[in-house]
Design a protein around this motif. Structure first.
Motif, PDB file in Angstrom:
ATOM      1  N   VAL A  92     -15.127 -18.551  18.354  1.00  0.00           N
ATOM      2  CA  VAL A  92     -14.779 -19.507  17.665  1.00  0.00           C
ATOM      3  C   VAL A  92     -13.902 -18.886  16.491  1.00  0.00           C
ATOM      4  N   LYS A  93     -14.112 -17.837  15.917  1.00  0.00           N
ATOM      5  CA  LYS A  93     -13.240 -17.049  14.884  1.00  0.00           C
ATOM      6  C   LYS A  93     -11.819 -16.703  15.533  1.00  0.00           C
ATOM      7  N   LEU A  94     -11.872 -16.181  16.692  1.00  0.00           N
ATOM      8  CA  LEU A  94     -10.573 -15.905  17.334  1.00  0.00           C
ATOM      9  C   LEU A  94      -9.788 -17.257  17.871  1.00  0.00           C
ATOM     10  N   GLY A  95     -10.607 -18.201  18.147  1.00  0.00           N
ATOM     11  CA  GLY A  95      -9.888 -19.675  18.484  1.00  0.00           C
ATOM     12  C   GLY A  95      -9.299 -20.119  17.345  1.00  0.00           C
ATOM     13  N   ASP A  96     -10.078 -20.081  16.095  1.00  0.00           N
ATOM     14  CA  ASP A  96      -9.385 -20.920  14.950  1.00  0.00           C
ATOM     15  C   ASP A  96      -8.122 -19.802  14.432  1.00  0.00           C
ATOM     16  N   GLU A  97      -8.151 -18.537  14.631  1.00  0.00           N
ATOM     17  CA  GLU A  97      -6.792 -17.837  14.281  1.00  0.00           C
ATOM     18  C   GLU A  97      -5.718 -18.151  15.301  1.00  0.00           C
ATOM     19  N   LEU A  98      -6.026 -18.096  16.352  1.00  0.00           N
ATOM     20  CA  LEU A  98      -4.938 -18.590  17.200  1.00  0.00           C
ATOM     21  C   LEU A  98      -4.396 -19.942  17.006  1.00  0.00           C
ATOM     22  N   ARG A  99      -5.263 -20.977  16.482  1.00  0.00           N
ATOM     23  CA  ARG A  99      -4.540 -22.441  16.224  1.00  0.00           C
ATOM     24  C   ARG A  99      -4.006 -22.205  14.926  1.00  0.00           C
ATOM     25  N   THR A 100      -4.347 -21.507  13.993  1.00  0.00           N
ATOM     26  CA  THR A 100      -3.487 -21.332  12.733  1.00  0.00           C
ATOM     27  C   THR A 100      -2.337 -20.538  12.962  1.00  0.00           C
ATOM     28  N   LEU A 101      -2.162 -19.846  13.850  1.00  0.00           N
ATOM     29  CA  LEU A 101      -0.998 -18.929  13.976  1.00  0.00           C
ATOM     30  C   LEU A 101       0.052 -20.105  15.014  1.00  0.00           C
ATOM     31  N   GLN A 102      -0.727 -20.916  15.842  1.00  0.00           N
ATOM     32  CA  GLN A 102       0.273 -21.679  16.353  1.00  0.00           C
ATOM     33  C   GLN A 102       0.944 -22.763  15.721  1.00  0.00           C
ATOM     34  N   ARG A 103       0.036 -23.360  14.696  1.00  0.00           N
ATOM     35  CA  ARG A 103       0.742 -24.163  13.743  1.00  0.00           C
ATOM     36  C   ARG A 103       1.786 -23.605  12.763  1.00  0.00           C
ATOM     37  N   GLN A 104       1.361 -22.463  12.345  1.00  0.00           N
ATOM     38  CA  GLN A 104       2.503 -21.742  11.553  1.00  0.00           C
ATOM     39  C   GLN A 104       3.851 -21.342  12.379  1.00  0.00           C
ATOM     40  N   ASN A 105       3.541 -21.041  13.541  1.00  0.00           N
ATOM     41  CA  ASN A 105       4.908 -20.677  14.448  1.00  0.00           C
ATOM     42  C   ASN A 105       5.609 -22.050  14.695  1.00  0.00           C
ATOM     43  N   GLU A 106       4.914 -23.274  14.843  1.00  0.00           N
ATOM     44  CA  GLU A 106       5.460 -24.545  15.075  1.00  0.00           C
ATOM     45  C   GLU A 106       6.258 -24.980  13.883  1.00  0.00           C
ATOM     46  N   LEU A 107       5.739 -24.765  12.605  1.00  0.00           N
ATOM     47  CA  LEU A 107       6.443 -25.079  11.579  1.00  0.00           C
ATOM     48  C   LEU A 107       7.538 -23.905  11.256  1.00  0.00           C
ATOM     49  N   ASN A 108       7.558 -22.749  11.747  1.00  0.00           N
ATOM     50  CA  ASN A 108       8.807 -21.994  11.605  1.00  0.00           C
ATOM     51  C   ASN A 108      10.013 -22.216  12.581  1.00  0.00           C
ATOM     52  N   GLN A 109       9.402 -22.531  13.778  1.00  0.00           N
ATOM     53  CA  GLN A 109      10.422 -23.413  14.720  1.00  0.00           C
ATOM     54  C   GLN A 109      11.167 -24.644  14.314  1.00  0.00           C
ATOM     55  N   ARG A 110      10.395 -25.576  13.681  1.00  0.00           N
ATOM     56  CA  ARG A 110      11.242 -26.564  12.984  1.00  0.00           C
ATOM     57  C   ARG A 110      12.110 -26.182  11.677  1.00  0.00           C
ATOM     58  N   LEU A 111      11.533 -25.240  11.014  1.00  0.00           N
ATOM     59  CA  LEU A 111      12.453 -24.806   9.926  1.00  0.00           C
ATOM     60  C   LEU A 111      13.854 -24.190  10.315  1.00  0.00           C
ATOM     61  N   ILE A 112      13.695 -23.356  11.388  1.00  0.00           N
ATOM     62  CA  ILE A 112      14.891 -22.737  12.284  1.00  0.00           C
ATOM     63  C   ILE A 112      15.692 -23.649  12.639  1.00  0.00           C
TER      64      ILE A 112
END
Length: 166
Positions: A102-122
């Motif tokens: 669960v903890k690893l899955g949560d970290e992966l989802r957090t990372l995915q959301r942050q990367n999607e935000l970065n892609q939109r900003l770029i």
């Protein structure tokens, strides 16, 4: 021994993904500040973390293969999920393994959301740059190769493909 290696590897994978998520948040601020040098440094740190994750993923697969072999199961290590692995482990390991999952899955989802935000900003930054360039340097007008005092019709106008004299 393989179970211990699996737990250690999953815990380290979680830490490395936390590091990547932290770097992704830093990257967001760096993008907002248009700091190209900072972005380059963060990308270098991300690449190092990704190398570590690849190495850890190999260790995880080896630990899973060792567990499968010890239990004489016909599961394929690369295709085996934690849920598939649970029946091969003693009951005492089920809950801690689920917490790590669960903890690893949560970290992966957090990372995915942050990367999607970065892609939109770029993407938005690039659109702004392109728009600014278009304003500064507009498209050139069509090039005219005929003399300005030439009154003849341009090629193709008023002419037929067929020779009417034939």
């Amino acid at each position: 021994m393989a179970v211990k290696a699996l737990f250690e590897t999953l815990a380290e994978l979680t830490r490395q993904h936390q590091t990547l998520a932290s770097l992704a948040k830093e990257k967001t601020e760096t993008i907002k500040q248009n700091d190209v040098e900072g972005l380059r440094l963060i990308t270098k740190q991300e690449n190092e973390a990704l190398k570590t994750i690849r190495r850890l993923e190999g260790s995880r697969l080896q630990a899973v293969a060792d567990i499968i072999q010890a239990e004489e199961s016909d599961l394929v290590p690369a295709e085996t999920s934690i849920s598939d692995l649970k029946p091969l482990l003693p009951e005492a390991y089920h809950e801690p393994l689920e917490r790590l999952q669960v903890k690893l899955g949560d970290e992966l989802r957090t990372l995915q959301r942050q990367n999607e935000l970065n892609q939109r900003l770029i993407r938005d930054s690039l659109q702004f740059v392109h728009m600014s360039l278009d304003l500064i340097q507009p498209e050139p007008e069509e090039v005219n190769y005929s003399r300005p005092d030439d009154k003849t019709k341009p090629d193709g106008e008023g002419y037929s493909m067929f020779d009417s004299r034939a």
